[in-house]
Design an enzyme around this catalytic site. Sequence first.
Site, PDB file in Angstrom:
ATOM      1  N   THR A  10       1.015  -1.607  -0.091  1.00  0.00           N
ATOM      2  CA  THR A  10       0.053   0.376   0.173  1.00  0.00           C
ATOM      3  C   THR A  10       1.073   1.871  -0.409  1.00  0.00           C
ATOM      4  O   THR A  10       0.513   2.538  -0.705  1.00  0.00           O
ATOM      5  CB  THR A  10      -1.123  -0.206   1.187  1.00  0.00           C
ATOM      6  OG1 THR A  10      -0.258  -0.297   2.697  1.00  0.00           O
ATOM      7  CG2 THR A  10      -2.160  -0.703   1.072  1.00  0.00           C
ATOM      8  N   TYR A  30     -12.560  -2.752   2.105  1.00  0.00           N
ATOM      9  CA  TYR A  30     -14.246  -2.639   1.779  1.00  0.00           C
ATOM     10  C   TYR A  30     -15.257  -3.414   2.286  1.00  0.00           C
ATOM     11  O   TYR A  30     -16.778  -3.403   2.976  1.00  0.00           O
ATOM     12  CB  TYR A  30     -14.552  -2.342   0.855  1.00  0.00           C
ATOM     13  CG  TYR A  30     -15.295  -1.819  -0.258  1.00  0.00           C
ATOM     14  CD1 TYR A  30     -15.450  -0.596   0.638  1.00  0.00           C
ATOM     15  CD2 TYR A  30     -16.412  -2.390  -0.484  1.00  0.00           C
ATOM     16  CE1 TYR A  30     -17.040  -0.083   0.347  1.00  0.00           C
ATOM     17  CE2 TYR A  30     -17.957  -2.267  -0.789  1.00  0.00           C
ATOM     18  CZ  TYR A  30     -18.622  -0.954  -0.681  1.00  0.00           C
ATOM     19  OH  TYR A  30     -18.917  -0.490  -1.169  1.00  0.00           O
ATOM     20  N   TYR A  66      -1.557 -10.050   6.152  1.00  0.00           N
ATOM     21  CA  TYR A  66      -1.292  -8.179   6.727  1.00  0.00           C
ATOM     22  C   TYR A  66      -3.121  -8.228   7.048  1.00  0.00           C
ATOM     23  O   TYR A  66      -3.566  -7.769   6.007  1.00  0.00           O
ATOM     24  CB  TYR A  66      -1.014  -7.742   5.386  1.00  0.00           C
ATOM     25  CG  TYR A  66      -0.851  -6.496   5.034  1.00  0.00           C
ATOM     26  CD1 TYR A  66      -0.762  -6.131   6.644  1.00  0.00           C
ATOM     27  CD2 TYR A  66      -0.490  -5.757   4.343  1.00  0.00           C
ATOM     28  CE1 TYR A  66      -0.602  -4.162   6.222  1.00  0.00           C
ATOM     29  CE2 TYR A  66      -0.708  -3.860   4.321  1.00  0.00           C
ATOM     30  CZ  TYR A  66      -0.681  -3.478   5.229  1.00  0.00           C
ATOM     31  OH  TYR A  66      -0.096  -1.554   5.027  1.00  0.00           O
ATOM     32  N   ARG A  68      -7.582   0.083   7.183  1.00  0.00           N
ATOM     33  CA  ARG A  68      -7.558   0.665   5.542  1.00  0.00           C
ATOM     34  C   ARG A  68      -8.863  -0.137   5.571  1.00  0.00           C
ATOM     35  O   ARG A  68      -9.043  -0.306   4.185  1.00  0.00           O
ATOM     36  CB  ARG A  68      -6.459   0.436   4.997  1.00  0.00           C
ATOM     37  CG  ARG A  68      -5.037   0.961   5.525  1.00  0.00           C
ATOM     38  CD  ARG A  68      -3.840   0.915   4.266  1.00  0.00           C
ATOM     39  NE  ARG A  68      -2.901   2.096   4.195  1.00  0.00           N
ATOM     40  CZ  ARG A  68      -3.069   3.440   3.187  1.00  0.00           C
ATOM     41  NH1 ARG A  68      -3.229   3.189   2.890  1.00  0.00           N
ATOM     42  NH2 ARG A  68      -1.532   4.094   3.614  1.00  0.00           N
ATOM     43  N   LYS A  99       1.901  -9.455   9.715  1.00  0.00           N
ATOM     44  CA  LYS A  99       2.550  -8.559   9.435  1.00  0.00           C
ATOM     45  C   LYS A  99       0.625  -7.670  10.117  1.00  0.00           C
ATOM     46  O   LYS A  99      -0.119  -7.567   9.731  1.00  0.00           O
ATOM     47  CB  LYS A  99       2.015  -7.367   7.762  1.00  0.00           C
ATOM     48  CG  LYS A  99       2.980  -6.018   8.435  1.00  0.00           C
ATOM     49  CD  LYS A  99       3.118  -4.810   6.855  1.00  0.00           C
ATOM     50  CE  LYS A  99       2.676  -3.811   7.153  1.00  0.00           C
ATOM     51  NZ  LYS A  99       2.816  -2.734   5.678  1.00  0.00           N
ATOM     52  N   ILE A 136       7.664  -4.434   9.046  1.00  0.00           N
ATOM     53  CA  ILE A 136       8.031  -4.008   7.758  1.00  0.00           C
ATOM     54  C   ILE A 136       7.549  -2.747   8.096  1.00  0.00           C
ATOM     55  O   ILE A 136       6.030  -1.829   7.963  1.00  0.00           O
ATOM     56  CB  ILE A 136       6.948  -4.943   6.808  1.00  0.00           C
ATOM     57  CG1 ILE A 136       7.033  -6.220   6.612  1.00  0.00           C
ATOM     58  CG2 ILE A 136       6.600  -4.069   5.236  1.00  0.00           C
ATOM     59  CD1 ILE A 136       6.248  -6.869   6.133  1.00  0.00           C
TER      60      ILE A 136
END
Length: 291
Positions: free
Chosen positions: A46, A109, A135, A140, A164, A206
């Site tokens: 991202t 979403y 992840y 987000r 992550k 990360i």
Amino acid sequence: MQKFIGLGVALVTPFKKDLTVDVDALIKLVNFNIENGTNYLVINGTTGESATISKEEKEQIIDIVVKTNNKRLPLVLGIGGNNTLEVVEELQTRDLSKIDGILSVAPYYSKPTQEGFYQHYKAIAAATEKPIILYNVPGRTAKNMEPATTLRLAKDFSNIVAIKEAGNNQQQYNTLLKDKPVDFLIISGDDDLALGVALAGGSGVISVIGQAYPKEFSKMIQLGLEGKNKEAYKIHFKMMDIVDYIFAENNPAGIKTVLQELGICTNDVRLPLVKASADLQAKIANYVASF
């Protein structure tokens, strides 16, 4: 999975003023990180503005990073999304021979149930033999993948090797660290919590800021992994302000401003993101000048 311990960096995608990919700047960024202590590179995450990068540009970016890296560091490629079938197809059709691992973001979403998360990653695990790093980034994606789901996946699929975790939730980190399988890696996705996670038994980070200060950030993480908290916190305290600054407005506008001050790339981003405000740019410039 020793390849994914220490400092991984989520590479930005440098742009020219016309917003085309800046190949020279990307090469410069990759070499800068390799030469200054980064342990592995993450492509098309991202932070790389993957949501506004075309398929053709993604191929170009992967090719540039692979060639520039020239087998010096492990490479992790971002392949994820909320269309499970599409993610599976990409994993099955893309040449991954020069890629060491996959970073796959939780579906965004759609807001799946915990069983939905599990089935999504089950399909991904079956589609590739490559090591997979889950992840979780609820800020987000709008939905948290709970520790029980992560741990279930870790125990059920041998090629799901790490997560992550980027929920900025210390208690969730602690639950994962307490209950994880021995070889499963807990990787911080939160620059501000990365040292604490390393000290508590995590495997590193990360990072976003790490690509601008790889020497210092990798040293901090290494000290954390060794349990040398006093020395590590000296670096952490020195970098607290810049970590706050780069996430004050949007990512990667902040980190690109840092990289511009360091002479690596411009601070241009693609809409709907916009450059850091003049006030934030001034704060970042002052920090970089005094570092």
